[in-house]
Write an enzyme that holds these catalytic residues in place. Sequence first.
Site, PDB file in Angstrom:
ATOM      1  N   ASN A 249       0.858  -1.181   0.000  1.00 24.95           N
ATOM      2  CA  ASN A 249       0.000   0.000   0.000  1.00 24.95           C
ATOM      3  C   ASN A 249       0.898   1.235   0.000  1.00 24.95           C
ATOM      4  O   ASN A 249       1.483   1.567   1.022  1.00 24.95           O
ATOM      5  CB  ASN A 249      -0.893  -0.031   1.252  1.00 24.95           C
TER       6      ASN A 249
ATOM      7  N   LYS B  29       0.116   4.340  -0.309  1.00 23.23           N
ATOM      8  CA  LYS B  29      -0.483   5.570   0.229  1.00 23.23           C
ATOM      9  C   LYS B  29      -0.234   6.719  -0.757  1.00 23.23           C
ATOM     10  O   LYS B  29      -0.217   6.475  -1.965  1.00 23.23           O
ATOM     11  CB  LYS B  29       0.042   5.843   1.635  1.00 23.23           C
TER      12      LYS B  29
ATOM     13  N   HIS C 276      -9.419   1.685   4.808  1.00 21.33           N
ATOM     14  CA  HIS C 276      -8.130   1.843   5.496  1.00 21.33           C
ATOM     15  C   HIS C 276      -8.306   2.796   6.678  1.00 21.33           C
ATOM     16  O   HIS C 276      -9.082   3.752   6.608  1.00 21.33           O
ATOM     17  CB  HIS C 276      -7.084   2.389   4.514  1.00 21.33           C
TER      18      HIS C 276
ATOM     19  N   GLU D 152      -6.591   5.150   7.738  1.00 17.18           N
ATOM     20  CA  GLU D 152      -6.347   6.568   7.442  1.00 17.18           C
ATOM     21  C   GLU D 152      -7.579   7.205   6.804  1.00 17.18           C
ATOM     22  O   GLU D 152      -7.850   8.386   6.997  1.00 17.18           O
ATOM     23  CB  GLU D 152      -5.103   6.708   6.547  1.00 17.18           C
TER      24      GLU D 152
ATOM     25  N   GLU E 194      -5.444  -4.597  10.710  1.00 19.09           N
ATOM     26  CA  GLU E 194      -4.402  -3.590  10.914  1.00 19.09           C
ATOM     27  C   GLU E 194      -4.687  -2.833  12.206  1.00 19.09           C
ATOM     28  O   GLU E 194      -5.462  -1.862  12.204  1.00 19.09           O
ATOM     29  CB  GLU E 194      -4.372  -2.603   9.745  1.00 19.09           C
TER      30      GLU E 194
ATOM     31  N   GLY F   5       2.383   2.554  10.743  1.00 18.37           N
ATOM     32  CA  GLY F   5       3.359   3.629  10.574  1.00 18.37           C
ATOM     33  C   GLY F   5       4.045   4.046  11.862  1.00 18.37           C
ATOM     34  O   GLY F   5       4.673   5.102  11.915  1.00 18.37           O
TER      35      GLY F   5
ATOM     36  N   SER G  87       3.285  -1.760  10.356  1.00 21.17           N
ATOM     37  CA  SER G  87       4.737  -1.788  10.586  1.00 21.17           C
ATOM     38  C   SER G  87       5.380  -3.138  10.263  1.00 21.17           C
ATOM     39  O   SER G  87       6.287  -3.577  10.970  1.00 21.17           O
ATOM     40  CB  SER G  87       5.065  -1.348  12.017  1.00 21.17           C
TER      41      SER G  87
HETATM   42  P1  PGA Z   1       2.717   0.572   7.626  1.00 21.21           P
HETATM   43  O1  PGA Z   1       1.272   0.757   6.984  1.00 21.21           O
HETATM   44  O2  PGA Z   1       3.277  -0.716   7.099  1.00 21.21           O
HETATM   45  O3  PGA Z   1       3.494   1.776   7.175  1.00 21.21           O
HETATM   46  O4  PGA Z   1       2.532   0.525   9.116  1.00 21.21           O
HETATM   47  C1  PGA Z   1       0.423  -0.350   6.776  1.00 21.21           C
HETATM   48  C2  PGA Z   1      -0.867   0.132   6.179  1.00 21.21           C
HETATM   49  O5  PGA Z   1      -1.282   1.248   6.521  1.00 21.21           O
HETATM   50  O6  PGA Z   1      -1.495  -0.560   5.366  1.00 21.21           O
END
Ligand code: PGA
Length: 235
Positions: free
Chosen positions: A6, A8, A92, A94, A158, A164, A194
């Site tokens: 992903n 982003k 997601h 976010e 998640e 992140g 992460s």
């Molecule tokens: P990350 O994000 O690996 O940077 O923690 C995962 C995601 O948001 O799908």
Amino acid sequence: MLIAGNWKMNKTASEAAEYCAALEGRVAGLTGLDLAVFPPFTSLSAAVRTLADTEVAVGAQNVHWETEGAFTGEVSAAMLRELGVYAAIVGHSERRQHFGETDETVARRASAALEAGLFVIACVGELEQEREAGETENVLRRQVSVLAEDDRLVVAYEPVWAIGTGKTATPEQARDAHAFVKSLLDVPVLYGGSVTPGNAAELLGQEGVDGALVGGASLDLESFVSICEAGAAAA
Ligand code: PGA
């Protein structure tokens, strides 16, 4: 075993083309794996073109539930399909956190995308305070219960506190959450939050972990390739 990157809001079309061209050669020999990248909308076309005739699929990071109309800033499943896009992420954290996405809109996006023939990765996961309050299962139940089982549906667990942040769920926490999601819905469940080359093997080796949704570590080709290698070894 599915490893999904992903991206982003990262990588322009030319950056996407360069990355995808290099990725293809690096993962061609890996077996037992499904691979997909999720560039931003503006880079989808370049990624689809570069990865045509390879095993790596291309997906979008969101999709609207209507087929067309007055929905400024949104993109429909048919628009994605015509580009050669194969999947979409919905819900997601976010999007839930910054763009007002709710369980209801996530469900609508998922079902429209599935109906249009896309594969869907629906994201679920608890906030840190929800985990601390012992609410994890209630949150997961609420988020998963709006989704309907489908051959093309995948859930990504998640935990929001792990996205992140460099904090990951422990292997036990991931295993428990995956088992719980699977008790509600019989679909593959990815872990996200992460994931790095350093922890991928252990996380992907857990019972019920059917792959990974990788954010930050998917942006760097070498680290994404090494997570893919860990996936192939665990498959
Ligand atoms: P990350 O994000 O690996 O940077 O923690 C995962 C995601 O948001 O799908």
